[in-house]
Design a protein around this motif. Sequence first.
Motif, PDB file in Angstrom:
ATOM      1  N   ALA A 185       0.841  -1.129  -0.006  1.00 35.43           N
ATOM      2  CA  ALA A 185      -0.151  -0.065  -0.009  1.00 35.43           C
ATOM      3  C   ALA A 185       0.808   1.182   0.083  1.00 35.43           C
ATOM      4  O   ALA A 185       0.523   2.199  -0.635  1.00 35.43           O
ATOM      5  N   TYR A 186       1.957   1.167   0.931  1.00 40.16           N
ATOM      6  CA  TYR A 186       2.819   2.326   0.737  1.00 40.16           C
ATOM      7  C   TYR A 186       3.577   2.565  -0.500  1.00 40.16           C
ATOM      8  O   TYR A 186       3.743   3.360  -1.032  1.00 40.16           O
ATOM      9  N   GLN A 187       3.868   1.318  -1.188  1.00 42.71           N
ATOM     10  CA  GLN A 187       4.649   1.429  -2.440  1.00 42.71           C
ATOM     11  C   GLN A 187       3.649   2.132  -3.440  1.00 42.71           C
ATOM     12  O   GLN A 187       4.048   2.762  -4.425  1.00 42.71           O
ATOM     13  N   LEU A 188       2.329   1.705  -3.528  1.00 42.06           N
ATOM     14  CA  LEU A 188       1.426   2.413  -4.348  1.00 42.06           C
ATOM     15  C   LEU A 188       1.168   3.875  -4.058  1.00 42.06           C
ATOM     16  O   LEU A 188       1.294   4.606  -5.048  1.00 42.06           O
ATOM     17  N   LYS A 189       1.351   4.339  -2.896  1.00 45.48           N
ATOM     18  CA  LYS A 189       1.413   5.672  -2.511  1.00 45.48           C
ATOM     19  C   LYS A 189       2.440   6.363  -3.274  1.00 45.48           C
ATOM     20  O   LYS A 189       2.448   7.467  -3.916  1.00 45.48           O
ATOM     21  N   ASP A 190       3.719   5.816  -2.963  1.00 46.16           N
ATOM     22  CA  ASP A 190       4.743   6.521  -3.605  1.00 46.16           C
ATOM     23  C   ASP A 190       4.843   6.255  -5.059  1.00 46.16           C
ATOM     24  O   ASP A 190       5.288   7.393  -5.573  1.00 46.16           O
ATOM     25  N   LEU A 191       4.261   5.310  -5.699  1.00 50.12           N
ATOM     26  CA  LEU A 191       4.223   5.620  -7.189  1.00 50.12           C
ATOM     27  C   LEU A 191       3.284   6.537  -7.651  1.00 50.12           C
ATOM     28  O   LEU A 191       3.621   7.175  -8.701  1.00 50.12           O
ATOM     29  N   ALA A 192       2.157   6.775  -7.089  1.00 48.51           N
ATOM     30  CA  ALA A 192       1.431   7.998  -7.103  1.00 48.51           C
ATOM     31  C   ALA A 192       2.227   9.397  -7.015  1.00 48.51           C
ATOM     32  O   ALA A 192       1.806  10.135  -8.219  1.00 48.51           O
ATOM     33  N   PHE A 193       2.956   9.391  -6.219  1.00 47.69           N
ATOM     34  CA  PHE A 193       3.711  10.647  -6.048  1.00 47.69           C
ATOM     35  C   PHE A 193       4.623  10.815  -7.386  1.00 47.69           C
ATOM     36  O   PHE A 193       4.972  11.922  -7.838  1.00 47.69           O
TER      37      PHE A 193
END
Length: 301
Positions: A237-245
């Motif tokens: 979930a955090y990886q997904l957040k970072d990719l969105a950034f």
Amino acid sequence: MTGLSLLGLGAMGLPMSEVLLAHGQPLTVWNRTAAKAESLRASGAVVARTPADAAARITLTVLPDLADVQAVVDGPTGLRAGWLAAGIRSPLLVVMGTVSPVAVREYAGELAADGIRLVDAPLSGGVIGAQEARLSIMAGGSVNDVKELQPVFAILGDIVRHMGPVGTGELAKACNQMIVASTVSAASEAMILAREAGLDRAALLDILRGGLAGSEVLRQKGQNWVDESFEPGGTAAYQLKDLAFALASAAEAGVDLPLTTTVRDMFAALVDSGQGGLDHTGVFRELERRSTFLFPVGELS
């Protein structure tokens, strides 16, 4: 109250606090779940009851997103109130979690109006890097502010780089996360192929670690694929957040990132399936699902 505090004792913040204390650095700590901070008291940490009680001249936050930082800054028991009560002028807030480069730049402007300095200094190196004090630290902020933080950064990391003004540290971290996410995805595909073709995955891992494909990802995370155990370090979930950034920054810069977009979509599918709490290497499960949709397990070879 000391001149240094750290808020957020999660997977990274706790070992970072332990390293600072082991180096004799006076430290005040705060965590939303107070019990997690108690283990540091015996090592000499001052355990604060509220963020306001942890307000120091230099305050490090190791929190998941910018909203979490804003939550500990504002309000009657927030850092802003604590700095005011302690008479600390021009405090230095260090955002060490991975947050939006665009949003942190805007937030720094808001805080500057009240005399609060902000440096974004995200980390790379994972939990092991935090434990071993060999993090890579990417700092964005004024030259003087980053220079003031160098003694602290030198304790926590072995590579520290000033990337430019506020927001550039987070932009560098976004680039880092693009590579990490792509690497764990490629490694997951390789391990699925190896499994279905009958290769010894432990032997393959040794070969990969020693060759051109070797990386810190394989060093720290490689056994996850051999055991097919994806207990979280950094979550999907955090990886997904970072990719969105990363993709938001690319849009701002007018850059197309087709590989990152594809990897983002895989992580989004994994999170949407309810498996966002897995380690980011757990993208293996989404790739496995896609493979077995076309070829039942055991028929890929």
